[in-house]
Design a protein around this motif. Structure first.
Motif, PDB file in Angstrom:
ATOM      1  N   ASN A 193       0.856  -1.186   0.000  1.00 25.15           N
ATOM      2  CA  ASN A 193       0.000   0.000   0.000  1.00 25.15           C
ATOM      3  C   ASN A 193       0.896   1.241   0.000  1.00 25.15           C
ATOM      4  N   LEU A 194       1.034   1.869  -1.150  1.00 23.46           N
ATOM      5  CA  LEU A 194       1.957   2.989  -1.271  1.00 23.46           C
ATOM      6  C   LEU A 194       1.462   4.219  -0.520  1.00 23.46           C
ATOM      7  N   HIS A 195       0.159   4.373  -0.387  1.00 29.33           N
ATOM      8  CA  HIS A 195      -0.378   5.486   0.402  1.00 29.33           C
ATOM      9  C   HIS A 195      -0.023   5.291   1.882  1.00 29.33           C
ATOM     10  N   PHE A 196      -0.097   4.060   2.355  1.00 29.42           N
ATOM     11  CA  PHE A 196       0.306   3.743   3.723  1.00 29.42           C
ATOM     12  C   PHE A 196       1.788   4.059   3.913  1.00 29.42           C
ATOM     13  N   ALA A 197       2.617   3.661   2.942  1.00 24.55           N
ATOM     14  CA  ALA A 197       4.050   3.939   3.016  1.00 24.55           C
ATOM     15  C   ALA A 197       4.313   5.439   3.070  1.00 24.55           C
ATOM     16  N   ALA A 198       3.546   6.210   2.298  1.00 29.45           N
ATOM     17  CA  ALA A 198       3.751   7.658   2.259  1.00 29.45           C
ATOM     18  C   ALA A 198       3.462   8.301   3.605  1.00 29.45           C
ATOM     19  N   VAL A 199       2.484   7.755   4.342  1.00 29.18           N
ATOM     20  CA  VAL A 199       2.102   8.328   5.631  1.00 29.18           C
ATOM     21  C   VAL A 199       3.106   7.972   6.721  1.00 29.18           C
ATOM     22  N   ILE A 200       3.539   6.723   6.765  1.00 29.63           N
ATOM     23  CA  ILE A 200       4.330   6.260   7.913  1.00 29.63           C
ATOM     24  C   ILE A 200       5.826   6.454   7.750  1.00 29.63           C
ATOM     25  N   SER A 201       6.298   6.648   6.519  1.00 32.50           N
ATOM     26  CA  SER A 201       7.732   6.526   6.255  1.00 32.50           C
ATOM     27  C   SER A 201       8.443   7.864   6.150  1.00 32.50           C
ATOM     28  N   THR A 202       9.641   7.897   6.668  1.00 33.11           N
ATOM     29  CA  THR A 202      10.567   8.976   6.356  1.00 33.11           C
ATOM     30  C   THR A 202      11.468   8.567   5.187  1.00 33.11           C
ATOM     31  N   ARG A 203      11.517   7.284   4.929  1.00 32.53           N
ATOM     32  CA  ARG A 203      12.424   6.742   3.913  1.00 32.53           C
ATOM     33  C   ARG A 203      11.769   5.528   3.265  1.00 32.53           C
ATOM     34  N   VAL A 204      11.972   5.368   1.965  1.00 36.56           N
ATOM     35  CA  VAL A 204      11.418   4.229   1.227  1.00 36.56           C
ATOM     36  C   VAL A 204      12.530   3.531   0.459  1.00 36.56           C
ATOM     37  N   ILE A 205      12.504   2.205   0.536  1.00 35.17           N
ATOM     38  CA  ILE A 205      13.448   1.364  -0.205  1.00 35.17           C
ATOM     39  C   ILE A 205      12.649   0.542  -1.213  1.00 35.17           C
ATOM     40  N   VAL A 206      13.067   0.594  -2.453  1.00 38.36           N
ATOM     41  CA  VAL A 206      12.421  -0.187  -3.515  1.00 38.36           C
ATOM     42  C   VAL A 206      13.265  -1.419  -3.789  1.00 38.36           C
ATOM     43  N   MET A 207      12.610  -2.592  -3.769  1.00 37.99           N
ATOM     44  CA  MET A 207      13.284  -3.840  -4.097  1.00 37.99           C
ATOM     45  C   MET A 207      12.697  -4.448  -5.362  1.00 37.99           C
ATOM     46  N   ASP A 208      13.538  -5.127  -6.121  1.00 36.83           N
ATOM     47  CA  ASP A 208      13.087  -5.854  -7.311  1.00 36.83           C
ATOM     48  C   ASP A 208      14.109  -6.949  -7.589  1.00 36.83           C
ATOM     49  N   ASN A 209      13.624  -8.154  -7.864  1.00 38.22           N
ATOM     50  CA  ASN A 209      14.505  -9.288  -8.165  1.00 38.22           C
ATOM     51  C   ASN A 209      15.583  -9.498  -7.109  1.00 38.22           C
ATOM     52  N   GLY A 210      15.197  -9.302  -5.836  1.00 37.83           N
ATOM     53  CA  GLY A 210      16.115  -9.591  -4.751  1.00 37.83           C
ATOM     54  C   GLY A 210      17.172  -8.541  -4.489  1.00 37.83           C
TER      55      GLY A 210
END
Length: 236
Positions: A193-210
């Motif tokens: 839930n990207l909206h949830f991430a936007a509210v709670i996070s100061t920082r976001v990490i994107v993962m793909d293929n490990g």
């Protein structure tokens, strides 16, 4: 001061040969609120299992400066609480109240601290009215909330959560968001839930293929149209 979580060149391959994590390098400071996002199969859940010590790969993980290994695991578990993707793997007592109070009692905390921790944990997810219910009578979202409260009640320095918002209605999701944002603890949370991430996070990490493919301030990452769409995510 030690970092809350430090991961050095960590990889993990499942028994069927699937490379779930590939040379992960990551440092998280105390007090940070970090969301892991990415497409299905990106490695988010596997990374949380590794940080909690449930699986062993190659490379090194440190929790508050302490190497994650067998001899340190008991002490690390007193510092780090983990909410699993499936809450039924954590809820095992006859009532919700007994599940939430189990951790503080097991830790032999003073009675008043046990009460304060449990009251705070129930308040954090807004489920006080369900305290005497049997967990198996709850909805999937309510079970998620209870599993978070059970970890929260132990007051660990660091909390990892796998999709804690899944299945929650607006009211309980809002309570959970507020609890995370207002907490002084370190949070590492996997969410779809990207909206949830936007509210709670100061920082976001994107993962793909490990692998970690992006890491930065939440709003900057979530609004990066080209990067998000490249990895199958919808920008905010």
């Amino acid at each position: 001061m030690n970092q809350a979580i430090q991961i050095c060149n960590y990889s993990y391959v499942y028994p069927d040969g699937t490379r779930a994590l590939d040379a992960i390098h990551l440092t998280i400071e105390h007090g940070e609120k970090v969301s892991l996002i990415g497409p299905n199969g990106a490695g988010k859940s596997t990374l949380l299992l590794a940080v909690a010590g449930f699986i062993r790969g190659t490379g090194m993980i440190f929790i508050d400066g302490m190497e994650l290994c067998s001899r340190n695991l008991r002490h690390i578990r007193s510092k780090l609480g983990c909410c699993l993707e499936n809450p039924e793997d954590q809820l095992f007592m006859p009532t919700v109240f007994e599940d939430v109070i189990f951790g503080p009692l097991y830790m032999n905390l003073p009675p008043q601290q046990v009460k304060d921790n449990v009251d705070c944990a129930f308040d954090s997810v807004g489920l006080t009215a369900l305290a005497e219910k049997a967990p198996y009578h709850l909805s999937a979202g309510q079970k998620k909330a209870v599993s978070f409260a059970a970890v929260f009640s132990m007051a660990p320095q660091i909390i990892t959560c796998d999709k804690p918002d899944a299945g929650l209605d607006l009211q309980h999701r809002t309570r959970l968001q507020e609890a995370i944002v207002n907490s002084p603890r370190t949070h590492l949370i996997a969410t779809s839930n990207l909206h949830f991430a936007a509210v709670i996070s100061t920082r976001v990490i994107v993962m793909d293929n490990g692998r970690i493919v992006a890491d930065g301030p939440a709003q900057s990452i979530l609004s990066n149209k080209d990067m998000m769409e490249t990895h199958g995510l919808e920008p905010l």
